[in-house]
Design a protein around this motif. Structure first.
Motif, PDB file in Angstrom:
ATOM      1  N   LEU A 225       0.845  -1.185   0.000  1.00  0.00           N
ATOM      2  CA  LEU A 225       0.000   0.000   0.000  1.00  0.00           C
ATOM      3  C   LEU A 225       0.885   1.242   0.000  1.00  0.00           C
ATOM      4  N   ARG A 226       0.506   2.232  -0.800  1.00  0.00           N
ATOM      5  CA  ARG A 226       1.299   3.458  -0.877  1.00  0.00           C
ATOM      6  C   ARG A 226       0.430   4.666  -0.588  1.00  0.00           C
ATOM      7  N   ASP A 227       0.900   5.519   0.309  1.00  0.00           N
ATOM      8  CA  ASP A 227       0.218   6.777   0.599  1.00  0.00           C
ATOM      9  C   ASP A 227       0.441   7.718  -0.584  1.00  0.00           C
ATOM     10  N   LEU A 228      -0.646   8.144  -1.234  1.00  0.00           N
ATOM     11  CA  LEU A 228      -0.534   8.945  -2.448  1.00  0.00           C
ATOM     12  C   LEU A 228      -0.030  10.356  -2.188  1.00  0.00           C
ATOM     13  N   GLU A 229      -0.070  10.792  -0.932  1.00  0.00           N
ATOM     14  CA  GLU A 229       0.366  12.152  -0.623  1.00  0.00           C
ATOM     15  C   GLU A 229       1.773  12.202  -0.037  1.00  0.00           C
ATOM     16  N   THR A 230       2.161  11.190   0.721  1.00  0.00           N
ATOM     17  CA  THR A 230       3.506  11.191   1.319  1.00  0.00           C
ATOM     18  C   THR A 230       4.468  10.261   0.607  1.00  0.00           C
ATOM     19  N   GLN A 232       4.835   7.161   1.312  1.00  0.00           N
ATOM     20  CA  GLN A 232       5.197   6.063   2.212  1.00  0.00           C
ATOM     21  C   GLN A 232       4.501   4.776   1.780  1.00  0.00           C
ATOM     22  N   THR A 233       5.195   3.653   1.970  1.00  0.00           N
ATOM     23  CA  THR A 233       4.635   2.355   1.586  1.00  0.00           C
ATOM     24  C   THR A 233       4.539   1.431   2.795  1.00  0.00           C
TER      25      THR A 233
END
Length: 289
Positions: A225-230, A232-233
């Motif tokens: 899962l990847r944070d689209l704003e930061t 981070q995975t």
């Protein structure tokens, strides 16, 4: 009601908005005031000073009495549409639509509904690079302006900071504010904006977008899962984490809805795999209140 993926497949926002909205035009709000309007309401006896153009001359010929036709008058208002264009709105569901795609369709349909009821409609696209603002207008060229702004909107970065948002709340202007967002924020900035808008403008309708694959977490096996704003995975086993994830999500959704309603917002959760009719009904209900 056409599904959002079929509307999106038209690749024509004006046409998609019209298709989505036209079935709801019959439910347009009419006020309880009586006067000169579109829908006949009742007769009342003529009184000196009344507008003679409203006399029913046929009834007068039959009854030798003078009556005026009264109609229900549509009450127009100002509708201010807000679109969250932060990067989390790029989240894509299994149907191929992003939250931004769904938001474009939804706000296009709401703009169509509002303008066809005589409302002045404005739009602000909220992005970290600045606000793209179209002031409320009710002229015939406003819809093409709104559609173009929606079609060319990109979702990038994080939700705008307070300084960028300040112009939205600088002046008091009575309006129904409709905000479309996934409510992903760092420090309550979306909530703070809506509180300020309610204070200076009045009613706020919050349409909370959540993708079907977020609600049901229908991933399988090992996923990243990847944070689209930061950026981070996080690597997880979806099957092992599903129950805990869904429990936490439901707790967050419940808290979010309760907090929004405590602050006087009208809150409505929308699954981006679902047709737009729930949101359109909510808009008409709020407009009529």
């Amino acid at each position: 009601m056409l599904s959002p993926e079929l509307l999106h497949a038209l690749r024509n926002l004006p046409l998609a908005a019209k298709q989505a909205a036209e079935g709801f035009l019959a439910g347009a709000h009419a006020s309880r005031r009586h006067g000169v309007g579109m829908e006949f309401s009742q007769y009342r006896p003529y009184q000196p000073g009344d507008d003679l153009r409203r006399l029913d001359w046929r009834l007068a010929a039959r009854s030798d009495r003078y009556y005026l036709r009264e109609s229900e008058v549509d009450t127009s208002l100002t509708v201010h549409l807000l679109l969250d264009a932060s990067a989390s709105m790029n989240h894509r569901d299994a149907n191929g639509l992003t939250k931004l795609d769904y938001g474009r369709l939804l706000l296009g349909a709401l703009a169509y509904l509002a303008q066809h009821q005589g409302d002045a409609v404005g739009l602000t696209i909220l992005s970290p690079s600045g606000l793209r603002h179209l002031p409320p207008r009710s002229d015939s060229r406003q819809l093409p302006r709104l559609y173009h702004a929606l079609e060319t909107a990109d979702a990038t970065g994080t939700f705008p900071d307070a300084a960028t948002l300040a112009p939205l709340t600088a002046r008091r202007q009575r309006a129904l504010t409709v905000c479309v967002s996934d409510l992903y924020e760092e420090d309550g900035e979306i909530n703070h904006l809506l509180k300020r808008l309610r204070a200076v403008s009045g009613d706020v309708l919050l349409l909370h977008l959540v993708a079907d694959n977020e609600l049901n977490f229908n991933y399988r096996g090992a996923v990243t899962l990847r944070d689209l704003e930061t950026g981070q995975t996080l690597q997880i086993d979806a099957d092992q984490q599903r129950a805990a994830y869904q429990a936490q999500l439901q707790a967050w959704l419940t808290d979010t809805a309760q907090a929004a309603r405590r602050q006087g917002f009208d809150y409505h959760l929308l699954n981006t795999a679902a047709p737009l009719d729930g949101a359109l009904r909510e808009f008409l209900r709020k407009r009529a209140s």
